[in-house]
Every structure is written in C-alpha cells, then in structure tokens.
Write an enzyme that holds these catalytic residues in place. Structure first.
Site, short mmCIF file in Angstrom:
data_model
loop_
_atom_site.label_atom_id
_atom_site.label_comp_id
_atom_site.label_asym_id
_atom_site.label_seq_id
_atom_site.Cartn_x
_atom_site.Cartn_y
_atom_site.Cartn_z
N GLU A 834 -1.33 -0.84 10.51
CA GLU A 834 -1.39 -1.75 9.37
C GLU A 834 0.02 -2.10 8.88
O GLU A 834 0.29 -3.19 8.44
CB GLU A 834 -2.20 -1.09 8.26
CG GLU A 834 -2.40 -1.98 7.04
CD GLU A 834 -3.35 -1.37 6.02
OE1 GLU A 834 -4.12 -0.46 6.38
OE2 GLU A 834 -3.33 -1.81 4.85
N ARG A 912 -6.08 5.15 -4.35
CA ARG A 912 -7.45 5.27 -3.84
C ARG A 912 -7.93 6.72 -3.96
O ARG A 912 -9.09 6.97 -4.28
CB ARG A 912 -7.59 4.74 -2.42
CG ARG A 912 -9.05 4.52 -2.07
CD ARG A 912 -9.29 3.69 -0.84
NE ARG A 912 -9.40 2.27 -1.06
CZ ARG A 912 -10.55 1.62 -1.29
NH1 ARG A 912 -11.69 2.27 -1.41
NH2 ARG A 912 -10.56 0.31 -1.42
N GLU A 1293 -14.77 2.69 6.85
CA GLU A 1293 -14.22 3.93 6.30
C GLU A 1293 -15.25 4.89 5.70
O GLU A 1293 -15.09 6.11 5.78
CB GLU A 1293 -13.18 3.59 5.24
CG GLU A 1293 -11.96 2.91 5.83
CD GLU A 1293 -11.10 2.25 4.76
OE1 GLU A 1293 -11.59 1.32 4.10
OE2 GLU A 1293 -9.96 2.67 4.57
#
Ligand code: FAD
Ligand code: FES
Ligand code: FES
Length: 1361
Positions: A834, A912, A1293
């Site tokens: 990423e 997160r 995920e």
C-alpha cells in the site's frame, strides 16, 4: 591430469517440456529457476524465496532408472537445483502440462474451479507438486497428498479449496463418490438434513456446500461430480532419447563458469582424485545446504562435484549389522529403503529405522527430501540436523574414502562432531556410506523433534534416545541420548549415559536423568536462537516422552516393572498427526428466476484462475525484458542508528557490467527531492545517517541481476554508531520516543464516575507481535522512460498506483501527468504494497530517469523482509470497571504501537486500533489513548485489519480476564456485553442493522458449543499432558477509510463497436477477486454476459487519483463507480434497445455507434454520510460494519507446546454476497492468515535491530497441515446490506480477527493444564501463542527447574519489538 579428465563432456544437455536443450555456455552457479525464467523465458515457475521454503518454484524432474527399468518423477525446487545437475534429465514446468490456449491439465482445471487460486503466485508450484504426485501415483490417497504439499505455501487461500479441488483425484474421493451414488439410488433426503444421518458425506469426508444442506443440494461452490477420472495415459511421454541412450549417465561432465567449475565424475576413483586435488571442493547432491550458503551467505565455491552417478554412493545394501546407505542416496530413497526393511524384518530389529522414517515425515518438504541426501545432512553437521541426533544415538558407522589414505571407518559417537559444522572427516575424504544398525529385542529407540511449525520446519530442539535393557528387565544396560539445538553441535549426553547405566527405568531414575541432563546440556542465557528456558525445558520434556513411551512398551511386552504408566499419561508420549480434513461451506443461492447472464451472487471462478494455474498469468517480473534494460540492486543499512561516515562504491563500479551507483547525493539538487511520506520522513536514500537496519542507502545498476547483486555487496559503507537504539515498545515508552507529542484520544461518557460505581475494577496488559506480510510475490518494479517530455511508465506490484505515480513525480521534480503507473496483478499484497512499495519503486524510477534506460528490480525474499516492515506490534494497558455480573461499564486504555523509524501509515493504524479496541462489546464509558512509538526498526505498515485486530485483541483479553476474575465461562461474559441494535460505540456511532447476535447464536448452534464443551472437559479430566480448549470470539469491523478523502473511487467503461466492454477502475487485483466481482457488477448493470467484459489492468492514465486498494473497501467503492458508469451507458443504449427489442447487445451497440453515441463513460462514487472528528468525538467514521463469530477447539501438548486445531466454525454476515466462492475464500484465507498471526508467526530481531527472520526458513507461515481438521464456514442468510453495491458487504479484513478464537482456545487449554498444578486465575499470554509460550505457560515440575535468569546479567539474543 588424469587421462579420463581429458575425456570429458562440457555441453549440458537436458529436456524441458519435451524439447531438447543443448547449451555449452552454462554457468554452474545458475540455478534451474534462473535458467528457466531468464534463458528459456518460461516464467510460469515462480521465485518466492530462493531457499526451498515456499514451493513456488516447483517443477518435475524425470529420469530413467536403468536398474528399475522405469521413469522416476520427482518434484523439486528449481530455486536450489543447479542447472548443471540437469544433465540427461527431463524437466517439466507448469507450461508443459497444459494451457488455456490448447487444453488444461485436469490438475490445472480442478485447482482453478475449486477456487484454489487467489493471487495465483503459489499456484504453478502447487500444480506441479500435484502433477508429479499423479505421475507417480495416478490414484493417490489423502495421506500422499498431505506429504506432496509439505513443501508448498500459499498465503491467500487458507488451503482448504486446494485440498478440496485435488481431493477429486484421490482414491478416498472415488470411494466416497461410490457411497454417494449408492445412497442417491437408495436414500431420500427429508429436506431437513441428509437422509444418511451419520453416513452423510458431510460427516464422512468434505461435506461441501450451500444452502444449509450437504452434497445432496444442487448449488455448490464448485461441482466435482462431472469430473472424469484422471487418465495418466494422456501424459506426454518421457523423451525417448533419454530412455534409449545411456551415454548421458556415463559422461564425465565438466562445466566451467566464471567463478566455479562443475564436475560430474562417474567413478569413485575419479571423485577421490578430484577431492585430493581440491580438498575444499563442495560435493553437491541436493544443493539444499550449499545452494542456500551461496545465495544468502555469499559463499563462493570454485569447485563443485556432483557424485550422483557413482554406484558406491548411490546404492543401498543390507548387511548383517544393519542397512548400508550410500551417502548420495536421497532422503526419500533412504526412507523407502528403510520402509522396505521395516516390512521384511522382525519388528524389534528395525526400531531405529522406524524412528528415522517417522522423523523424515517432519523433515523439510517433499521437494527437499527428493534431492537432499543423507551424506549432505551428516557432513553439513548442522546443530539442528534432524538425522544426526539419531545417527549419534544409534552409533552409526561411516565409511570414508580418500585417495591417499584409502578406506577408514568412523563411528558417529561423541567424538565425531568437533565444532560448529565441523567433524572428524578430513578435507580430502569422501563420505561413501553410512550403516544404520539393527536393534535388539530389549532395545528401544525413540526420536522427537519440536519445531515452530510441525511440517517442513527446522527443529528448535530434537532428541534421540537409544536405551538397551538387560534382557527381560527394566535395568538399563546401555543408554545414549543425543540432542540437537542445544549447542554448536549435536550433543551426546555422556554424563547422563554414565550415570544411568545399571539403573532401573523408574521415577527415581527419571529425576536423576533430569539432573544430569541439565548438566550435560547447559545453555547460556544469551545463546543464539533464544528461547533459552523453553529449549532447556524441552530437553527434559522430550526425554520424559521417551521415558513414558518405554514404560508403555514394558506394559505391552509384560516386562516386570515397579511402576505402571498412569492412564492419564497414556497420550503424553505421542505427538500430533494431521487427520483427513473435513469442511463445509454454506451460502445463500441466487433466486431461481435470476437470469443466467446475471452473475451477481454466483460463485463464479476468479477471472484469472485458469491462467494462474497454467503459468500464463503475467506478474510484474514475468514481463518480457525491454531492450537495453538494466537491473538494480539495493544497498541496505546494516546499522539501526548510525551516522554514515562514507560510502565507497568504487569497487562495485569497477565490476564489469556495472553502470551506475545512486545515493542521496544524486537527489540533492532541485528539482529532485529525497523524501516522501505524510511528514516527509521517508528518504529515498538515507542521507547523513541511518535510523534503521534495512534502510536504503544506495542502489547499484548493472546489466543483469547477478551482476547488480554481486556489485551491491561490494559497496562499502562506514558508520559511526549513535545512541539510543530503540527497538521495543517498552524502550520507546521509557525514552518517550513518540511520533507526536501527545497521544490521540477518544473520550466517551464519564469514566471516572463509572469507575466509582463499578463493583470491580481490573487492571490488565496485553501484547501482540507484528506479522510479516509474506505475500508470495515480493516487491517488484520496472521503470521505462519513454524518451521524451520526461514521460515514464512504471510497472509496479503495488496496491496504490496513484501514490506510486505521485511520489515518483515529486521525487523526480516532474508533473504527475508524465508518469503512468500500471498494475496487471499482484502475487498478494495484504497491505504490504500500500505504501512500502515506494522503498523500491522510487529508486528504480530514479535510476531509469537518470540513465534514460529501462530498469527493473524484484527484491529477493530476504531483502523484502528487511526493507518493507511488518504489521505493527502493539501493547495495550487497560483498566476496566465491571458490574458484579461482569458487564463492562468503563474502560480506560492506553494503546502503543511500534511504528518503526518513519511514520508511514502508523497514525491511521493506531486510530483503527483505537476504534476497534472494544471489538464487539458495548462499553458506555471509555477513554482510549493511542501512542505511536518511534523506534529504530524498518517502518511498520498496513496489514490486513490495519490495527483493528490488535485493538480487538485487547477487548477480547479483557473479556477473558473478567471471566477469570469472576470465575465464569468467558462465553457468558462475552454474551452479556455483546452489542445490540442501536447501541452506540465509544466513537458515538449507533449500530444499525446489527447482526452480531444472529452471527453469535448461529455460530454457537452450528458449533454445537455446549455439548462439545462438556466433551472437552471430559477429555481434560482423562489426560494429564494433553489438554483441549474451546473458545468463541465475535467480531465487528468498521467499513470505510478513516481518512474521509480516501472514500472515493472512479471507473472508466468503454464499449467497442463489436459489443465488447473494457472496464478500468481504481482498484488493483491482488488475488482478492476484485476484478471478478467488478465484472459481475457490470454484467448485471449492463444486462450482458460476462463474456463481453474484460478488465486488463489498473492504470493511472485511465482512472486518476485513486485510493489504495485497502480497508476492505475495494468492491464497495469501485463497484459503485463501475455501476455508475454502466448505468450511464445503459441509459444511452436504452433507446436502441427499445427500437429493436428482439435485437441483441451487439446490435444495439453497433447501432448506437452508427448513430454517433458516445460509448465511453466515467463513473464516480464517494461514500455518503461519513466523516468523523476525533477531537469532538463526533460524526460517523464508518459507513457500516461487517459482523461475524467463530468457535475453535484446539488440543495442546503441554510438554512441547505444540498444538492442533481440531475444529473451527465461522458465521459471517456478508450481506448478499457478490460472489460466495470468493467471499468464503476471503474468510478462510483471512482466518488462516490470522491463525499465523495469533499462533505461529514471529519476526525475530536482535537487541540492535538486526532482522533474523529473513525467509521461510526462520519465519513460519501456516502450511497445508495447519488448517483446522474440521472447518465450517457459513454466510449469514437474509441480511442484505443497503450501504454497498447490490446489498453486499466488505470482506477482506473482517475475518482475520476470528482466528483469535484459536488463541483463546489455546489459553483455555493452558488454564486447565495449570489447574493440574493448582495454579488458578489469570495469567499473561502474549500473542502469538507460539509453542515456546504455550509450553512455558503450562508450568510444571520441569519448567520449575529453569528459573528466569536475572535480566540485568545478560544480553538476550533476541528481543520482542
Ligand atoms: C527448505 C529446507 C528445509 C530443510 N529442512 C531440514 C530439516 O527439517 N531437518 C534437517 O535436518 N535439515 C533440513 N534441511 C537441510 C538439508 O536439506 C539437509 O541437510 C540435506 O540432507 C542436505 O543434503 P544435500 O544433498 O542437499 O546437501 P548439499 O547441499 O548438496 O551438500 C551439503 C554439504 O555436504 C557435503 N557433502 C555432501 N555429500 C558429501 C560426501 N559424500 N562426502 C563429503 N562431503 C559431502 C558437501 O560438500 C556440502 O558441504 C533443510 C534445507 C532446506 C533448504
Ligand atoms: S522459490 Fe524455491 S522454494 Fe521458494
Ligand atoms: S493464491 Fe496462494 S499465495 Fe496467493
């Protein structure tokens, strides 16, 4: 020079896929893989590790055995096999067995149709392992399949679908089919389950399936029933020339290369002559040791001798004292020879043979055992060799020959190993054979091995015990105990031997043995390999197993013994063995009236699966070379924190073929820049100082890979070490090394008041390690300057083409419109591509730009693991306030992540974790503070779950600790705290359409939790050293990027005048099936068959400013954008459809074109209604949530820490699944990746930041044998999601965390083991629950003997970051 050396052959001749290859310009240092990919351009065979650990490079090698008169087929690792060793052999690669253009081989077809290929990078290797098995055994058993795949890894699928697809080749499947057909003829299903009851195929073998049924239902993820039996007569024939002509076998081959010469003598005297001429020559059989040394330790061996054609070294013979095995006999052939003897000789004579055969099951993978020889294992003398302890304990005899001194016989006793990888064998001596002795009736032989992963792993500690008793008694006549993994050599425990002879085999002797083994096997607290207390405990634990096994034998043989083996101890001496796996998959089938062309909701096969199975799918490094192309190799920092005093590339630049060296100096002048990243702290090339090992200091560019890599090793960097070197989170906290001054905070309710009102307040701490992505395809980039206007094309294995484009442009000081980044597919990404692809892609682009030539680089696995970072390790410290029932009313938690040396995405990852710390539980009052620790490690980065799993782990720990504190079942505590519809999260988001409770209830039901829990308790009562545990874990995962601007996507849909449709969208394909799902969406939106639709690649010149394919949003965002574009086009075509209702799609398109209607449209989507302000704790960070629950049952071995997952049941709400096959694949693959995270995978670092785990040899991801023995996955039915495309839900995920059910089940099992010692209450178990942690948590009289050494008195070999 001897006369025969003049009569040598210097041309290498072999066959590849039926074609003859004749080459007199071969370098002996080339591997077969290098030759296939670079010389023959057969790129189907992949490079995953170069060390024989992943199987991606598997090919089949065939030879005609003139003694047996038959062709032998072997699966081998092309990455280790020297191409020179192929003389006279036939190689078959994945391209040689089938193709999408001609015909698919059944193996290729079935793996694809069974959804066993996601990213596909492992697929050719797996196909070739299966193919080779079938060539040898057209009707294999499941056990044969298990063995065939020991050397293959897959990071995506979770293995179940591969096993399922290939099961259709087995004898077992044919039997089950016969049963099934029989049943169909006789039985009737009542619609409520299967009429066969216990005999249902679901209970028997793999019960597939859909819709709440078993194989009796029509809809299945794939249908095996129409498969015709495999027909081996259709296979290509072995090259007649090799069969008829024996001259290749008898040729003395001499191949000279630049640095090394390859000799293949065919007579022993020639070999002895060569060895006396070149005493330091390497004798190469499998090259499984030497190949690794040459690749990773940069060893240069000028003389390589292959002895495979020498009779004395390759034959096996029975003699009166035992079996004589030639030193070049491969491990598999040795295993077979031993088996033959075991079958033909009396049982008591072959007890050593049995131990070797059993040990070889756990020794490497089949590919290694097919080529690696027994002599290589002995002569390498590795301290963790699995065979040497056996040979040592058995006192095997070696036959050594030398030209000068003739024959010498040596016994492998305590004098044989003289130091680390040294023996008494002299340099000019050749090991010709080993004789393994027979055993006597009163002699028992047991060998044990404990590794990180059971299959295909090197030992942590192993042991062989050889005990002889006075006839008919339990009095020890002789005893030899040999251990590996405890010293620089295999060790024979001599003190113990001397002490035990003459003693009775009883508890008193056991204690004496313990004491003297402790003396025989000391281990310094700083010893290499770490895990000191564990290794020391293992020595006694393994001996205890042997002790019990012998007691067992005494009982069976009615030897009079004082002491009997307690019933509860019966199961202790054996280890775990894989069982035939069972599985089921339940999903909702599409309505009967859905049009055939409408693919939404159907389990269609991944669009590239067939090409992946044939090797035709093109990955970045498979692209043909550009004219003038150069290769780049990175120069990496070897210090964690140091000033760079000088960089000297002169030696590298002086090497022939080297073109340039680049470093920070080359980017100093504008318009160039040397840094990128959110806070500009990532340097392209380290400038002035390094802050991590593995940091890129420079890059060498040369004509080819071998030259570039060799030259990069010649670049000299001088450093001056700087302080501090911070590696662990604890270090960072102590030194206040954080990325931002103050922590981020989320505050909800009134925690102080809530704590005051709580009945109990508990404190806790939990820790989770990082995880290496281990995508099978490492980072790769090719940069191609276009020669004008600064234009450049980048082919890159990245999840984030726009970022690659943007940063490249910034660094080169040009506009983004000059750079195009193109991604066809990736061999896995999982978050690792990423942002960290920039570490490689930018230097490659810089080199290409400056040299104005195409430049390529694909990182080797060790480089990739050194530079690219991992999942973030996390530490959580919390305080929870609860009611007396265990309901959580307040929580105050501090969350720390180890970010590494640059910020990268660590801010968002920490956030997160903060959002997800409560997992699936309602906590009305909460304060969450997140700290981003700056350390001297490579920058840690995104990884499936993006901090979510680490956060959730803390929540689940709290539940277990509350349960333990209140002495209740954790299930009860989970149940009463589970979120309900309308509850608000700690970030103030109310839960709508919350299906958590439904998933939870269904999971408990399908798992039959309460009944099985009782069985677990009963098992634990009956077994002292094996314990079972069961655990249920819910999950809730927020879907959206937490950074608002990223929640957008674009698409471009083009319709050509023949009706064909080309879709481009912003998402990248990394195996997750995104392109397949997008085609499904378009097929419904345009109302056309998928045959019309194609997706070629992702490219920044088709769709600009895309977000990374991440956060599980790929289908949600891009699906809506594709839908948007398709709807625009559909509207444009409607008039033509109305005017010609009987016409077809192509007719309407043609007419529209003739009427000058635009047939291209862009689509765009931005997620509505989201946006969150952390400072006010206001707004909505997530569009919706994906929910699920899992129940796992495990069994642990309290003596070794080994474990086995007996069963897992998963229920997930994925709305109306776009593609149940892909979604089930994501669940199973995500679960297995999570399983690795929570149990197996450990990055190993030194206290000074050196990464020890640089490949599959040290870093263990789950293998085929690690899947749950029973694995059931259900998609929740009747739960459409109004927030995403066609009512689907994101899946990438969310399932990962469900694997923590295994972790907590292990913890339950340990709790029971501890209870046996009266240890009650909570105990700390960090994740992953490795064998070492499990063993040490099962405290007992053995672990007590090894107290924790005082940490201030030594420097440990490794630290946990
Ligand atoms: C992925 C992988 C997994 C592995 N797993 C295991 C494992 O689980 N357990 C384990 O014990 N090992 C393991 N190994 C190590 C290795 O496979 C074995 O040691 C194997 O037996 C070596 O044999 P070889 O023929 O490949 O050796 P080679 O690499 O060909 O040779 C090894 C060395 O032995 C010397 N040598 C070989 N034959 C002779 C001879 N006749 N006389 C004198 N010297 C000789 C050579 O000169 C050379 O130095 C693993 C290796 C790999 C790559
Ligand atoms: S590349 Fe050969 S085994 Fe991994
Ligand atoms: S499909 Fe196996 S590694 Fe990706």
């Amino acid at each position: 020079m001897r006369e025969y050396i003049l009569k040598t052959e210097s041309t290498l001749t072999f066959y590849v896929n039926g074609r003859k290859v004749v080459d007199n310009n071969v370098d002996p240092e080339w591997t077969l893989l290098y030759y296939l990919r670079n010389k023959l351009r057969l790129c189907g065979t992949k490079l995953g590790c170069s060390e024989g650990g992943c199987g991606a490079c598997t090919v089949m090698v065939s030879r005609y055995d003139r003694v047996k008169g038959k062709v032998i087929h072997l699966a081998i690792n092309a990455c280790l096999a020297p191409v020179a060793s192929m003389h006279g052999l036939a190689v078959t690669t994945v391209e040689g067995i089938g193709s999408t253009k001609t015909h698919l081989h059944p193996v290729q077809k079935r793996i694809a149709e069974a959804h066993g290929s996601q990213c596909g990078f492992c697929t050719p290797g797996i196909v070739m392992s299966m193919y080779t098995l079938l060539r040898n055994l057209p009707k294999p058993k499941m056990k044969d399949m298990e063995i065939a795949f020991q050397g293959n890894l897959c990071r995506c699928t979770g293995y179940r679908p591969i096993i399922e697809g290939f099961r259709s080749f087995t004898e077992d499947w044919e039997q089950s089919q016969a049963m099934y057909n029989n049943h169909l003829n006789n039985g009737i299903s009542n619609g409520n389950g299967c009429a066969k009851g216990d005999q249902c195929c679901k209970n028997k073998f793999n019960g597939v399936t859909a819709n709440g049924g078993c194989t009796e239902d029509q809809a299945v993820l794939f249908s095996k029933t129409e498969y015709t039996p495999y027909d081996p007569s259709q296979e290509p024939i072995f090259p007649p020339e090799l069969r008829m002509n024996s001259s290749f076998d008898s040729q003395f081959l001499v191949i000279k290369g630049k640095r090394a010469t390859w000799y293949r003598p065919t007579k022993l005297e020639d070999l002895l002559y060569l060895k006396s001429e070149y005493p330091h020559a390497r004798i190469i059989v499998g090259n499984t040791e030497v190949g690794v040394e040459m690749k990773f330790k940069n060893m240069i061996y000028p003389v390589l001798i292959q002895p495979n054609q020498i009779l004395e070294l390759t034959s096996v013979a029975t003699c009166s004292s035992g079996l004589r095995i030639g030193a070049a006999v491969t491990l598999n052939d040795m295993q077979q020879a031993l088996r033959n003897d075991i079958e033909s000789q009396p049982e008591h004579k072959t007890r050593i043979f049995v131990a070797i055969v059993n040990m070889l099951h756990w020794f490497a993978g089949k590919q290694i055992r097919n080529v690696g020889a027994v002599g290589g294992n002995i002569m390498t003398s590795s301290p963790i060799s699995d065979l040497n302890p056996i040979f040592n304990a058995a006192g095997c005899q070696l036959e050594l020959h030398s030209k000068e001194n003739g024959i010498r016989y040596v016994t492998m006793d305590h004098t044989f190993f003289t130091g680390y990888r040294r023996t008494v064998v002299k340099p000019d001596e050749v090991l010709v054979s080993i004789t393994i002795p027979y055993t006597k009736e009163d002699q028992y032989f047991y060998a044990y091995k404990q590794a990180k992963r059971r299959d295909d792993d090197i030992a942590i500690v192993n042991m062989a015990s050889n005990v002889e008793f006075n006839p008919g008694t339990n009095t020890i006549k002789d005893i030899s105990l040999a251990f590996g993994g405890m010293a620089p050599t295999t060790v024979l425990a001599m003190k113990t031997k001397n002490k035990l002879i003459g003693k009775q085999w009883d508890e008193k002797t056991l204690e004496e043995a313990y004491s003297s083994l402790i003396e025989d096997l000391p281990l310094n607290p700083s010893a290499p390999g770490g895990m000191i207390r564990y290794r020391r405990s293992l020595t006694l634990s393994l001996f205890f197993k042997a002790y019990l096994a012998i007691l067992n034998q005494f009982e069976q043989r009615k030897v009079p013994v004082v002491q009997k083996l307690p019933q509860q101890y019966q199961s202790a001496s054996s280890g775990f063995h894989s069982k035939i796996p069972k599985s089921s998959q339940y999903f909702q089938v599409v309505p009967a009236d859905q049009k055939d062309t409408d693919l939404v909701g159907r389990p269609i096969v991944h669009k590239s699966a067939f090409k992946q199975a044939t090797g035709e799918a093109v990955y970045c490094d498979d692209m043909p070379h550009f004219e003038n192309e150069l290769y780049l190799a990175l120069v990496l920092s070897t210090r964690a924190h140091a000033e760079i005093l000088s960089i000297d590339a002169s030696q590298a630049l002086a090497m022939e073929g080297v073109h340039a060296f680049f470093s920070a100096k080359d980017l100093q002048e504008p318009p160039f820049r040397n840094c990128h990243g959110i806070i500009h702290d990532d340097e392209v090339f380290a400038e002035g100082k390094v802050t991590s090992q593995g940091q890129v200091i420079g890059a060498v560019v040369a004509v080819d890979q071998i030259t570039a890599q060799r030259a990069s090793k010649l670049v000299k960097v001088e450093y001056k070490d700087l302080e501090p070197v911070i590696i662990t989170i604890e270090d960072a906290i102590k030194k206040k090394s954080f990325f931002f001054n103050s922590p981020k905070e989320i505050y909800q309710g009134d925690i102080e008041a809530a704590f005051r009102s709580a009945n109990h307040v508990l404190d806790g701490e939990a820790r989770m390690s990082g995880q290496e992505h281990f995508y099978l395809e490492t980072h790769c980039t090719i940069a191609v300057p276009k020669g004008e206007d600064d234009e450049m094309e980048l082919f890159c294995s990245t999840q984030n083409p726009s970022e690659t484009q943007r940063v490249t442009a910034e660094i080169l000081g040009i506009k983004s419109n000059r750079v195009v980044c193109r991604v066809k597919r990736m061999g896995g990404g999982f978050g690792g591509k990423e942002s960290r692809m920039l570490v490689l892609s930018v230097p490659v682009a810089v080199a290409a730009y400056k040299l104005n030539r195409p430049v390529r680089c694909m990182l080797d696995r060790d480089e990739d693991m050194m530079v690219s970072g991992t999942r973030h390790p996390f530490l959580g410290k919390y305080k929870v306030g609860i009611t007396k029932e265990g309901k959580i009313i307040a929580c105050d938690i501090e969350i720390y992540c180890n970010a590494g040396h640059t910020l990268d995405l660590s801010g968002a990852v920490t956030e997160r974790a903060m959002f997800h710390f409560e997992n699936a539980y309602y906590i009305p009052n909460a304060r969450v503070r997140g700290y981003i620790c700056k350390t001297n490690l490579p920058s840690n980065t995104a990884f499936r779950g993006f901090g979510g799993p680490q956060g959730m782990f803390f929540g689940e720990n709290m539940i277990r600790e509350i349960a333990s504190y209140l002495n209740k079942d954790p299930l009860e505590i989970s149940s009463i705290n589970l979120y309900k519809e309308g509850d608000k999260t700690h970030y103030n988001q109310p839960l709508e359409y919350c299906t958590l409770q439904r998933c939870w209830d269904k999971c408990l039901k399908t798992a039959d939790y309460f009944n099985r829990k009782k069985q677990v308790e009963e098992f634990n009562r009956q077994n002292r050293w094996k314990k079972r545990g069961m655990s249920v874990v819910p999950t809730k995962f927020g879907i959206s990027y937490t950074l608002l601007m990223l929640n957008q996507a674009g698409a471009l849909v083009l319709i050509y005048d023949d009706g064909s449709v080309l879709i481009s969208h912003g998402g990248t394909e990394m195996g997750q099936g995104l392109h397949t799902k997008m085609i499904q969406v378009a097929s419904r939106a345009l109302d056309i068959s998928a045959d019309f639709i194609h997706i070629a690649e992702t490219s920044t010149d088709k769709v600009p400013n895309t977000s990374a394919t991440a956060a599980s949003c790929g289908s949600d965002l891009n699906g809506m954008a594709v839908l948007d574009a398709c709807e625009t086009l559909r509207k444009r075509l409607e008039p033509f459809k109305a005017a010609n209702p009987k016409g077809k799609w192509a007719d309407w398109v043609k007419t529209a074109y003739c009427e000058r209607v635009s047939l291209s449209a862009t689509g765009f989507y931005k997620t509505p209604g989201i946006g969150y302000d952390i400072s006010k704790n206001e707004g909505k960070p997530f569009k919706y949530f994906t929910y699920g629950a899992a129940c796992s049952e495990v069994e642990i071995d309290c003596l070794t820490g080994d474990h086995q997952v007996l069963r897992t049941d998963i229920v997930m709400d994925l709305g109306d699944s776009l593609n149940p096959a892909i979604d089930v694949g994501q669940i199973e693959g995500g679960f297995m990746q999570g399983y690795g995270l929570f149990t197996l995978e450990e990055m190993v670092y030194s206290p000074t930041g050196t990464i020890y785990a640089r490949g599959p040899g040290v870093y263990k991801i789950p293998g085929f044998a690690d899947i749950p023995t029973e694995f059931n996955v259900s998609l929740l039915k009747g739960a459409p999601n109004k927030h995403a495309v066609y009512s689907s839900k994101a899946v990438g995920e969310p399932p990962l965390f469900l694997a923590s059910s295994v972790f907590f089940a292990i913890k339950e099992a340990i709790t029971d083991a501890r209870a046996e010692r009266g240890l009650k209450g909570t105990f700390k178990l960090d994740a992953p629950a490795t064998a070492a942690r499990i063993r040490m948590a099962c405290e007992d009289e053995i672990t007590d003997k090894f107290p924790e050494p005082d940490p201030s008195t030594f420097t440990p070999w490794n630290v946990v970051p």
